[in-house]
Scaffold this motif. Structure first.
Motif: not given
Length: 516
Positions: A13-20, A455-470
């Motif tokens: 139903r959405d009439n907007v989307a976000i830019v990934a 990527r930028r905070w590679h030694d602070l983030m344990d899991i990268n959920a950005g792979t979903i958007a990619d």
């Protein structure tokens, strides 16, 4: 070569989307199957997929996140200045326990290596915690803790850490006011967190309003009571102390007895049902509700299927989804408890002459979240889809399995503090803008919403959920990755980045009572 335009639409139903796309998209970009951008749209921000008339609803997650202040042409950047936020949903005429429970098979056979406590709870770490009745003793306790770590802890290799439970409460407050029960029971229950092994030690000044026996009255420490032990208190104003070092040495002597008992403990194999996981988000962006939080929600469902306890919180960040929550309540009584906590917090905000819109931060907006309604829809999904079986008022302790709502402010530090009091032994924290948040008492697993942040905070983030958007992983893939990582962290086989760097935020007690 520039990456192909990529947008994420959450609902048909959405009439907007976000830019990934990293860096956003420039004007003139033709969206596949959609309009051409009329202006630059930053990453995470919304683009109108169709013409939206003035006053018409702007839909994301299939619900109105606002109404257009003016006509918005297809291809325009839809930001907070173009939206009129909807009024908050009332707390009457809500669906009460109407959604059927999912027909899930139990998830069996998953275990971790934990520390079994005498009261039946299980710790994921073996920590000596030193409770403080008042902020006045914090400097002395911190000095003593540094000496304990340097001089005593090396003798006890099976003890993970020594933590001072510093806070800003204890005196200069209306301690008999009705709402004073919130910070008092919070500190009491933190002292009993499963990661502390039932070893309770208190440092008191002596003249403070929050006396040790009021904080931890007889009967509040079942493990110590079973051993026939009195509350272990070091009082700095005791006449036996002559000088600063006398106080410090007293703390060290008392601490060693607790360290000896903790050091005798060993990890043992326990079922995954002994996990008590708190989930939270901070530094949120528009990807939070599209990647990290849905993956955490999938993991939360796995944990519930395994018999574990999961708690979600952040009242202002779920308030606009109250109808979803009451519908998911396991019973009408649980639904009424949800309404009770929302009403209490509405009144609390009203006393301060603010409303739920005060929640959204400049960073949230820079990350594409226009208002608290949009933020709430993305926040609530990290609770998964299990029935809500328990509701806790601020500072209360969780005493059951399954999914719980622990009512807390949305402040990262206060929410984490209250979830510690509720009994969590593991913490999951999602972030899109990035934050080095951590807690000394429990491992904090950080989940990035975007690959650029990971990527930028590679030694602070344990899991990268950005792979979903990619497009490299699904929500289910990342949910399972997180589930297995939690078992490894709970077992001590892996450490989170926050643990490795010893990044620990102070406890912040929620005190809605007056300060005198």
């Amino acid at each position: 070569m520039a990456a192909a335009p990529h947008t994420i639409r959450m609902h048909e139903r959405d009439n907007v989307a976000i830019v990934a796309n990293d860096g956003g998209l420039p004007p003139g970009t033709a969206l596949p199957g959609g309009p051409t951008l009329r202006e630059r749209v930053p990453q995470g921000h919304k683009v109108a997929l169709v013409d939206i008339a003035a006053g018409a609803p702007v839909l994301r997650y299939g619900i109105p996140i606002g109404h257009a202040r003016e006509a918005i042409a297809a291809g325009r950047w839809v930001h907070e200045r173009l939206l009129q936020m909807p009024e908050a949903r009332g707390l009457s005429d809500l669906p009460m326990a109407t959604r059927p429970a999912p027909d899930w098979a139990p998830l069996e056979g998953y275990t971790f290596e934990g520390y079994r406590n005498a009261d039946g709870s299980v710790g994921t770490r073996n920590i000596l915690a030193i409770t403080q009745t008042v902020q006045c003793v914090a400097g002395v306790t911190d000095f003593a803790v540094q000496r304990i770590k340097a001089e005593l802890l090396p003798k006890y290799p099976h003890v993970d850490d020594v933590v001072a439970l510093e806070h800003g409460y204890g005196c200069g407050v209306a301690i008999d006011a009705p709402d004073a029960v919130v910070p008092i029971r919070t500190l009491r229950h933190i002292s009993q967190n499963p990661n502390f092994g039932g070893e309770v030690m208190v440092v008191s000044l002596g003249c403070e309003k929050l006396q040790p026996e009021r904080l931890l009255p007889p009967g509040s420490l079942p493990i110590a009571d079973a051993r026939g032990e009195a509350l272990d208190v070091v009082c700095l104003q005791d006449e036996a102390h002559v000088g600063f070092m006398s106080m410090v040495e007293s703390i060290l002597r008392q601490a060693e007895a607790h360290l000896q008992r903790l050091n005798a403990r060993r990890r043992e194999t326990v079922p995954a049902s002994e996990l008590v996981v708190g989930v939270q988000c901070g530094g949120s962006d528009a990807f939070s509700g599209a990647t990290a939080n849905p993956a955490v929600g999938f993991c939360a469902d796995l944990l519930v299927r395994a018999g574990a306890s999961v708690m979600f919180s952040e009242t202002t960040e779920v308030r606009d989804g109250i109808a979803q929550l009451t519908a998911r309540a396991a019973t009408p009584e649980v639904a009424q408890a949800l309404v009770r906590e929302m009403a209490w917090y509405d009144a609390y905000l009203q006393r301060g002459s603010v409303d739920r819109s005060a929640n959204t931060t400049p960073g949230n907006k820079k990350g594409g979240l226009s208002n608290i309604v949009e933020k709430a829809m993305g926040s609530i999904v990290k609770s998964g889809s299990a029935p809500i079986r328990h509701v806790l008022a601020p500072g209360e302790k969780l005493r059951g399995k399954g999914l719980a709502y622990a009512a807390t402010p949305a402040s990262d530090f206060i929410c984490g503090t209250l979830q510690l009091a509720a009994g969590m032994n593991l913490h999951v924290f999602t972030t899109g803008r990035g934050t080095p948040y951590g807690l000394a008492a429990v491992p904090v697993v950080k989940v990035a919403t975007r690959s650029d942040l990971a990527r930028r905070w590679h030694d602070l983030m344990d899991i990268n959920a950005g792979t979903i958007a990619d497009g490299q992983a699904t929500i289910e893939d990342v949910g399972w990755e997180l589930f297995r990582f939690l078992l490894d962290v709970a077992s001590g086989r892996k450490k989170t980045w926050a643990e490795q760097w010893k990044l620990h935020n102070q406890l912040v007690l929620f005190n809605p009572a007056p300060v005198t």
